[in-house]
Design an enzyme around this catalytic site. Structure first.
Site, PDB file in Angstrom:
ATOM      1  N   ASP A   1      42.308  38.953  35.000  1.00 42.84           N
ATOM      2  CA  ASP A   1      43.052  38.925  36.374  1.00 42.84           C
ATOM      3  C   ASP A   1      44.101  37.744  36.045  1.00 42.84           C
ATOM      4  OD1 ASP A   1      43.458  37.505  38.939  1.00 42.84           O
ATOM      5  OD2 ASP A   1      42.600  39.601  39.334  1.00 42.84           O
TER       6      ASP A   1
ATOM      7  N   HIS B   1      47.045  41.694  38.827  1.00 42.43           N
ATOM      8  CA  HIS B   1      46.340  41.079  40.146  1.00 42.43           C
ATOM      9  C   HIS B   1      46.405  42.062  41.018  1.00 42.43           C
ATOM     10  CE1 HIS B   1      44.409  38.181  42.537  1.00 42.43           C
ATOM     11  NE2 HIS B   1      45.321  38.134  43.206  1.00 42.43           N
TER      12      HIS B   1
ATOM     13  N   SER C   1      42.751  40.546  46.598  1.00 44.71           N
ATOM     14  CA  SER C   1      42.718  38.789  46.335  1.00 44.71           C
ATOM     15  C   SER C   1      41.810  38.179  47.567  1.00 44.71           C
ATOM     16  CB  SER C   1      44.252  38.494  46.458  1.00 44.71           C
ATOM     17  OG  SER C   1      44.273  37.174  45.798  1.00 44.71           O
TER      18      SER C   1
END
Length: 407
Positions: free
Chosen positions: A283, A350, A192
């Site tokens: 995502d 994610h 991320s």
């Protein structure tokens, strides 16, 4: 945040109480449930927090002025001289108000960080869970600057320190003093916001080592190519507030506004160091924060779809297929270089390298006969050119799709 695992029609569904911007390795869950065998994995290794004591003299401090920190588990045997450095993720702060709030959390101050964190997934010390990197020196650099380790400024009135660039440099100096300077191979990874940081700092990381050292980078869920209006506002505020523009890769800022150089797809093709991308084609964070944020969905048309992909209507799935095609287009030029690789599966997820159930476990996501851990290993050790793209949703029955209890 809590997570529960259920096996439904051969597809793992992970129920989550959502905490925006986080990858999931940092949860204090030390066991993972295998629904096929109806048993739990062994407890994960817990690794102690270390403060970088010399960082303050270099101005390398968290948002609140506290010392930055890391967790290190030493390698041994064949991995004693190999290093895996993971940059923690956890979203961004782009306004004074958001950053003031953030500095009272573990993502803005080492005073609130856990003293021990579990090392699972790509950080696991078990060969059965992490066959390629289990005996390496494995490091988790904590994220406390709110700017993907890129800023270098401060706001005296609000007592905020945006020193991500200095934190990265101080952390690397600390690790070099602990033996990383003589590494024979090294991998920089992140998820991320940490995945974006691993792209931003990839060439800087390679520059730390002699030419004969094998150095590569891995970005997990760091390739945001959607929601330009929403994300441009966020990244624009961040770049201006944190003074990040002058520290972004010159290969991009020489051509584009620095704000655009916070978008990974503008960067990846120009990274000189070998780079691998792990990304879900749908995502979950991008869907919630970029594609259909509340500001763009006042009638909550997307609310059910964002909670659970099974609730997406046919037009919504069609829209998401366009998003997938856009992502594949964004990596096309990047993929032309043999040194680079990617694993893009058609899941609603994610971050898949920092969770044991998705990195390497019974029933973990696969495309054909290839899982994420195997793909990264093949690429890193030059065993095979690894560019894997899944078929469109809903063909993949191995996904560990995230389903959210609430937003």
């Amino acid at each position: 945040m809590t997570m529960n695992f259920f096996w439904l029609l051969g597809v793992v569904t992970v129920f989550v109480l959502w905490k925006k911007g986080d990858c999931f390795q940092g949860l204090n869950a030390t066991e993972v449930y295998d629904g096929q065998k109806n048993e739990w994995y062994n407890k994960a290794l817990l690794v102690r927090l270390n403060l970088i004591s010399g960082a303050a003299a270099k101005g390398a401090v968290c948002l609140d002025g506290s010392l930055p920190a890391y967790h290190l588990h030493r390698g041994y045997g064949s991995g004693a001289n190999s290093w895996l450095v993971q940059l923690e993720g956890g979203g961004w702060c782009d306004t004074i108000r958001n950053c003031v709030y953030r500095k009272k959390t573990r993502h803005g101050s080492s005073n609130f960080m856990e003293k021990f964190v579990p090392f699972v997934g790509i950080l696991s010390n078990k060969q059965s869970e992490n066959p390629n990197f289990y005996n390496w020196n494995r490091v988790k650099i904590r994220y406390c600057d709110g700017g993907s380790f890129s800023g270098d400024s401060q706001n005296e009135k609000s007592q905020l320190y945006f020193r991500g660039q200095r934190i990265f440099s101080a952390a690397m100096e600390e690790l070099k003093s602990l033996g990383m300077r003589s590494a024979n191979q090294a991998l920089l990874s992140g998820c991320s916001a940490g995945g974006l940081a691993s792209i931003l700092h990839c060439d800087d990381f390679q520059a730390l080592f002699p030419r004969h050292t094998r150095v590569k980078c891995l970005s997990d869920a760091g390739t945001d190519i959607a929601g330009h209006r929403t994300m441009r506002r966020l990244f624009g505020g961040l770049v201006r507030l944190q003074g990040a523009g002058s520290h972004l890769p010159h290969s991009c800022t020489s051509r584009l506004n620095p704000i655009m150089c916070f978008f990974p797809h503008r960067l990846i093709a120009n990274v000189r160091t070998p780079l691998f991308l792990v990304n879900a084609a749908y995502d979950s964070w991008q869907l919630q924060a970029s594609l259909a944020p509340p500001s763009a969905d006042p009638h909550r048309y997307w609310y059910g779809c964002k909670l659970n992909s099974a609730h997406c209507s046919a037009p919504q799935i069609q829209f998401l297929q366009g998003f997938r095609r856009q992502m594949l287009g964004a990596v096309r030029r990047f993929g032309k270089f043999r040194k680079n690789g990617y694993f893009i599966n058609s899941c609603f997820a994610h971050g898949q390298t920092e969770r044991q159930d998705t990195w390497h476990a019974p029933g973990s996501p696969h495309v054909g006969n290839m899982g994420i851990s195997e793909s990264v290993g093949n690429w890193f050790f030059d065993q095979a050119e690894t560019k894997i793209v899944d078929c469109p949703y809903p063909c993949d029955r191995t996904c560990h799709n995230l389903v959210f209890a609430h937003l």
